[in-house]
Design a protein around this motif. Structure first.
Motif, PDB file in Angstrom:
ATOM      1  N   SER A 145      39.273 100.809  73.459  1.00  0.00           N
ATOM      2  CA  SER A 145      39.482 100.552  74.889  1.00  0.00           C
ATOM      3  C   SER A 145      38.448  99.575  75.425  1.00  0.00           C
ATOM      4  O   SER A 145      38.775  98.622  76.143  1.00  0.00           O
ATOM      5  CB  SER A 145      39.407 101.870  75.661  1.00  0.00           C
ATOM      6  N   LEU A 205      38.962  95.628  76.736  1.00  0.00           N
ATOM      7  CA  LEU A 205      38.488  95.182  78.036  1.00  0.00           C
ATOM      8  C   LEU A 205      37.545  93.990  77.892  1.00  0.00           C
ATOM      9  O   LEU A 205      37.623  93.020  78.655  1.00  0.00           O
ATOM     10  CB  LEU A 205      37.764  96.344  78.729  1.00  0.00           C
ATOM     11  N   LEU A 229      36.796 104.979  81.905  1.00  0.00           N
ATOM     12  CA  LEU A 229      36.528 104.346  80.605  1.00  0.00           C
ATOM     13  C   LEU A 229      35.040 104.345  80.286  1.00  0.00           C
ATOM     14  O   LEU A 229      34.639 104.545  79.134  1.00  0.00           O
ATOM     15  CB  LEU A 229      37.067 102.912  80.605  1.00  0.00           C
ATOM     16  N   VAL A 278      43.132 101.288  80.707  1.00  0.00           N
ATOM     17  CA  VAL A 278      42.846  99.937  80.236  1.00  0.00           C
ATOM     18  C   VAL A 278      43.838  98.944  80.841  1.00  0.00           C
ATOM     19  O   VAL A 278      43.466  97.848  81.282  1.00  0.00           O
ATOM     20  CB  VAL A 278      42.887  99.874  78.690  1.00  0.00           C
TER      21      VAL A 278
END
Length: 801
Positions: free
Chosen positions: A660, A664, A723, A750
């Motif tokens: 994740s 990003l 996150l 995400v």
């Protein structure tokens, strides 16, 4: 500063050393290019070490990747300058005008040797080495740049494959398995070393097995080698398959490896036509090669192959089109351009070739009516020469039968021939930028001739009688534009190579479709009857020119001392009162030969094919468009592949968290958003949220500060907080609660963050992120303010706690 330089140096040094070793071991396949390959392999070993050491130091200093490559090229250039022109340089190293000229001449001499000698280049031709050193160092630099600077070791296999294809394209046979195995083994070690260096920098386990235990910080090599083995086996398999798919019917990769006194004994090889012909003509001993029995009363001009492409440096065969259904067995297609009404005679031939003549082309008179030969020989419909379709097939010991066509055109038929079809006129009159003096000379020699055929006859007569030329084997080889200009305007001395290529080039300058044939001129009768022998000294080259209705006909510009007679149709007269003469193809660029205005006869496809729409051109254009489209799509497809693979391998809470965060990070890099891997996750998130845009925002929103930030997209900001908590748990907690790593929820978070980042970016940035994603090249990630500290070889995880 010392800590900065020492960071990652041991792992980087190992990878750089293995990259240099892999490149050098691969270059061992170039050994057959010279009788004494140590003249370039030993310097290449030192050069590879120089590239490795300089690369390690430059990358340790965290220079930009392109700057690393630029400095390495500069270092290699200084070293080469010292090696080749050191005595003329200031203090042996500093370039000056004299040393630079010496440096340049070293490569001029090397290129001349490559054109003069057939491989292997003799040991005494030491000037050949610089050419190989430069080519080899280019490959070493590419491998180091891709494998070490860009950290893409598997992709470094591409320049290695290029090194393998060089001997396959130039020399007979393939790459020795032992050398290939050595290179492949080094390549596997290179990939494994890079994987080990990359994985050892992660802060905790990245597989179901513990990478670090509580007692030691050593990397579990089982996980490293598992990954490296999968990548390495795939890359090695490609290394085996790709050379098999590379077309090798074009004869030369470089400009040379051709002429001159290569080889030994009485054997004659004709795999590189012009080069080998010059070499074999230079031999003092006349060796019998081919014996024929024929009822042809004048069995001259036994053709081997055709050189129909001129690039300004040399004449060479174009790539042959030889599908399976063009097997040279039985009756053959009618030659291009030959009408049914044209007078012709058929003769029988029995041909036997001894073991001294080795060629990939099967000798035959042109045109050939039928052929029966053992082995997989195929013809090309454009040239109607016969080429071996399998690697282990050649002419040695071949015995075969054929029927030849003796075409007997008259001078009037040739002078009154119809305009040339576009499919032949366009490629067979193509020339590079010509010296103006050569074009003016061609026009001057033929200025009083009203038709193309009469222009061709005038050129033939000028070379043999009126131009002041003489036949000599002492002339240096070469058919490039500079050699052509010198031959025509100054020296006027040469052998059949110069005469044939000069007439063909001047013919093309006059818009007469022209090419060069290579084969044997005339045999010697052994029994005073129907048995003849062709020998080494009969090797010859001559021009062929195209006239619609008759097809390709030969001319003979070589002086009578070597070629005593000329074709009968070039001695005939033309009746100007013949009404048919009004259809003659005139000398001054007839409009019928314009590619955009094909004639009716061209459209009808007579002879070599019609005008109008050229199917081959359309196919090539479509292929080019498809290739460009694929090239444009590759970055986008690769980015999607990375994304899919990342999520597919996220099989645990820890891997899901890292996947994740990596997604990003890559999205931010693609959009040009600042990203600093040297700060904590929370610090990074606080900076990142400032780039979030309002859902449905557009490019104009970039001008309003309130359109970006946490308030612009609160939902995405909450997702980013989730996150951050997940990544912190994955990296620093003993265990990650299953509820904190729910796959669907994490991927949804995400997606919201990615959407917010794209909404806060300009339309231009989004387009660039889609088609040229920067994340495909790790490195060059920007930081906020004046900080640009991310190392190019960082694995992409936070180092600070």
């Amino acid at each position: 500063m010392r800590d900065r330089l020492d960071l990652g140096l041991p792992g980087s040094a190992l990878t750089a050393g293995l990259a240099a070793l892999t490149a050098w071991v691969t270059l061992l396949v170039w050994s057959p290019f010279a009788e004494q390959p140590s003249t370039f392999l030993v310097p290449l070993a030192f050069g590879a070490l120089l590239v490795a050491v300089s690369g390690v130091l430059l990358r340790a200093a965290r220079l930009h990747p392109l700057l690393v490559l630029l400095v390495q090229v500069l270092v290699v250039g200084v070293w080469l300058h010292h090696r080749l022109a050191g005595p003329a340089a200031t203090w042996g190293w500093i370039p000056n005008a004299t040393s630079l000229e010496t440096f340049r001449l070293a490569f001029v001499d090397a290129a001349e040797v490559a054109r003069t000698y057939a491989a292997p280049v003799p040991a005494e031709a030491t000037a050949f080495a610089p050419l190989m050193i430069v080519a080899g160092m280019g490959m070493v630099l590419l491998v180091d740049f891709i494998a070490c600077t860009l950290r893409r070791a598997p992709v470094a296999g591409l320049p290695l494959l290029a090194a393998y294809t060089a001997p396959i394209s130039i020399l007979d046979g393939g790459v020795p398995w032992a050398k290939f195995a050595a290179g492949a083994l080094c390549f596997l070690f290179l990939i494994a070393a890079q994987e080990a260096t990359r994985l050892s920098q992660w802060g905790r386990q990245v597989s179901d097995h513990r990478m670090f235990d509580s007692q030691s910080t050593e990397v579990n090599s089982q996980a490293v080698w598992s990954s490296a083995r999968k990548i390495g086996v795939t890359a090695t398999g490609l290394s085996v398959l790709v050379p098999l798919l590379v077309p090798t019917l074009s004869l030369q990769l470089f400009d040379g490896f051709g002429n001159g006194p290569g080889g030994s004994g009485d054997s004659v090889s004709l795999t590189n036509p012009m080069a080998d012909m010059r070499r074999d003509l230079s031999r003092g001993r006349d060796v019998d090669l081919i014996t024929v029995r024929t009822d042809d009363p004048d069995p001259t001009y036994l053709r081997v192959t055709v050189l129909d492409r001129f690039d300004g440096d040399s004449w060479r065969p174009s790539e042959r089109d030889i599908p399976r259904d063009q097997s040279a067995q039985g009756l053959l297609p009618r030659p291009p351009g030959l009408d049914d009404e044209t007078e012709r005679e058929i003769y029988d031939w029995d041909v036997s070739i001894n073991d001294r003549f080795d060629s990939n082309w099967l000798p035959a008179p042109y045109p050939t009516h039928s052929l029966e030969a053992p082995g997989d020989w195929r013809y090309d419909v454009r040239t109607m020469d016969f080429i071996a379709a399998v690697d282990d097939l050649d002419t040695r010991g071949q015995s075969y039968e054929l029927q030849s066509l003796r075409v007997n055109p008259t001078a009037e038929e040739l002078a009154t021939s119809a305009p040339v079809p576009a499919t032949i006129f366009q490629p067979m009159t193509e020339l590079p930028d010509m010296p103006p003096a050569v074009t003016r000379l061609a026009l001057e020699v033929t200025r009083d001739q009203p038709t193309k055929f009469e222009q061709a006859v005038a050129l033939q007569r000028w070379f043999r009688v009126g131009g002041g030329f003489e036949y000599s084997l002492t002339r240096r080889p070469g058919t490039g534009l500079s050699e052509l200009e010198d031959f025509l305007l100054n020296d006027k001395s040469g052998y059949c190579e110069q005469f044939a290529t000069a007439m063909a080039t001047m013919g093309r300058a006059l818009k007469i479709p022209s090419r060069v044939a290579v084969g044997f001129l005339r045999p010697t009768s052994t029994d005073g009857g129907e048995t003849y022998t062709y020998s080494t000294h009969d090797l010859h080259a001559w021009p062929e020119m195209y006239f619609e209705g008759i097809g390709w006909v030969r001319f003979e510009p070589t002086p009578a001392v070597q070629a005593p007679t000329v074709p009968s149709y070039t001695r005939g007269t033309i009746d100007r009162d013949d009404p048919g003469s009004t259809t003659s193809s005139r000398a001054v660029a007839p409009t019928q030969n314009r590619i955009d205005q094909p004639t009716a006869s061209a459209a009808a496809g007579s002879g070599g094919g019609g005008g109008g729409i050229d199917l081959r051109f359309l196919v090539r254009t479509a292929g080019l468009v498809l290739l460009v489209a694929l090239v444009l799509l590759v970055p986008r497809l690769l980015r999607e592949l990375v994304r899919r693979r990342r999520w597919a391998t996220a099989t645990s809470p820890v891997l899901l968290a890292e996947a994740s965060w990596a997604e990003l990070r890559d999205t931010a890099r693609d959009l040009g958003v600042a990203w600093d891997d040297t700060v904590t996750v929370r610090s990074r998130a606080r900076e990142l949220v400032r780039s979030f845009g309002r859902p449905g925002g557009d490019e104009d929103a970039m001008t309003r500060a309130e359109a970006r930030g946490e308030d612009a997209n609160p939902e995405a900001a909450r997702s980013l907080d989730g996150l951050v908590r997940l990544v912190e748990l994955a990296r620093y907690a003993r265990e990650v609660p299953p509820s904190a790593a729910e796959v669907d929820a994490t991927r949804a978070d995400v997606a919201r963050c990615v959407e917010a980042l794209r909404a806060g970016a300009s339309r231009r940035a989004r387009t660039k992120a889609d088609w040229l994603p920067a994340s495909l090249i790790h490195g060059g990630a920007t930081t906020t303010g004046r900080r640009r500290q991310l190392r190019f070889d960082e694995p992409g995880v936070d180092r600070a706690v």
